[in-house]
Design a protein around this motif. Sequence first.
Motif, PDB file in Angstrom:
ATOM      1  N   PRO A   1      31.593  49.779  42.016  1.00 27.74           N
ATOM      2  CA  PRO A   1      31.987  49.119  40.773  1.00 27.74           C
ATOM      3  C   PRO A   1      32.221  50.082  39.618  1.00 27.74           C
ATOM      4  O   PRO A   1      32.995  49.800  38.717  1.00 27.74           O
ATOM      5  N   ASN A   2      31.547  51.229  39.635  1.00 29.37           N
ATOM      6  CA  ASN A   2      31.655  52.175  38.521  1.00 29.37           C
ATOM      7  C   ASN A   2      32.574  53.343  38.833  1.00 29.37           C
ATOM      8  O   ASN A   2      32.722  54.261  38.029  1.00 29.37           O
TER       9      ASN A   2
ATOM     10  N   ILE B   1      24.796  47.238  37.501  1.00 28.58           N
ATOM     11  CA  ILE B   1      25.319  47.074  38.859  1.00 28.58           C
ATOM     12  C   ILE B   1      25.171  48.401  39.590  1.00 28.58           C
ATOM     13  O   ILE B   1      25.595  49.444  39.084  1.00 28.58           O
TER      14      ILE B   1
ATOM     15  N   ARG C   1      36.175  48.150  46.273  1.00 27.37           N
ATOM     16  CA  ARG C   1      35.929  48.010  44.830  1.00 27.37           C
ATOM     17  C   ARG C   1      34.583  47.353  44.548  1.00 27.37           C
ATOM     18  O   ARG C   1      33.929  47.635  43.556  1.00 27.37           O
ATOM     19  N   ARG C   2      34.173  46.442  45.431  1.00 30.10           N
ATOM     20  CA  ARG C   2      32.869  45.794  45.271  1.00 30.10           C
ATOM     21  C   ARG C   2      31.738  46.792  45.517  1.00 30.10           C
ATOM     22  O   ARG C   2      30.701  46.748  44.868  1.00 30.10           O
ATOM     23  N   LEU C   3      31.940  47.713  46.481  1.00 29.48           N
ATOM     24  CA  LEU C   3      30.921  48.716  46.783  1.00 29.48           C
ATOM     25  C   LEU C   3      30.844  49.788  45.712  1.00 29.48           C
ATOM     26  O   LEU C   3      29.791  50.387  45.503  1.00 29.48           O
TER      27      LEU C   3
ATOM     28  N   THR D   1      25.831  51.200  42.469  1.00 29.34           N
ATOM     29  CA  THR D   1      26.873  51.701  43.356  1.00 29.34           C
ATOM     30  C   THR D   1      26.292  51.869  44.751  1.00 29.34           C
ATOM     31  O   THR D   1      25.154  52.331  44.898  1.00 29.34           O
ATOM     32  N   ASN D   2      27.043  51.499  45.758  1.00 27.71           N
ATOM     33  CA  ASN D   2      26.631  51.749  47.136  1.00 27.71           C
ATOM     34  C   ASN D   2      26.795  53.242  47.407  1.00 27.71           C
ATOM     35  O   ASN D   2      27.911  53.761  47.426  1.00 27.71           O
TER      36      ASN D   2
ATOM     37  N   ASN E   1      41.627  46.250  52.586  1.00 35.46           N
ATOM     38  CA  ASN E   1      40.215  46.616  52.423  1.00 35.46           C
ATOM     39  C   ASN E   1      39.839  46.984  50.988  1.00 35.46           C
ATOM     40  O   ASN E   1      38.676  47.261  50.712  1.00 35.46           O
TER      41      ASN E   1
ATOM     42  N   LYS F   1      39.551  45.270  48.195  1.00 33.09           N
ATOM     43  CA  LYS F   1      38.619  44.364  47.506  1.00 33.09           C
ATOM     44  C   LYS F   1      37.177  44.718  47.852  1.00 33.09           C
ATOM     45  O   LYS F   1      36.300  44.763  46.982  1.00 33.09           O
ATOM     46  N   GLU F   2      36.930  44.991  49.126  1.00 32.15           N
ATOM     47  CA  GLU F   2      35.582  45.331  49.578  1.00 32.15           C
ATOM     48  C   GLU F   2      35.137  46.693  49.039  1.00 32.15           C
ATOM     49  O   GLU F   2      33.990  46.850  48.618  1.00 32.15           O
TER      50      GLU F   2
END
Length: 65
Positions: free
Chosen positions: A63-64, A4, A59-61, A6-7, A54, A56-57
């Motif tokens: 993940p690590n 996955i 944490r999605r961006l 990372t942004n 905010n 949840k968003e």
Amino acid sequence: MPKIKTNRSAAKRFRPTETGKYKFSKSHASHILTKKTRKRKRSLRQAQIVDTTNMKEIRRLLPNG
């Protein structure tokens, strides 16, 4: 399965705290400071905590992180 990613733009803006929250710096603190009040410039120096709505968003961006 692929890893996955990372942004990277989010990784540069948000830092995790010890308790699992994320902190970030406020914007508009770098230039055109003469028209901003002392109080406003002081408050721009402090880091902020990401709001729970905010999280949840973020944490999605990140993940690590």
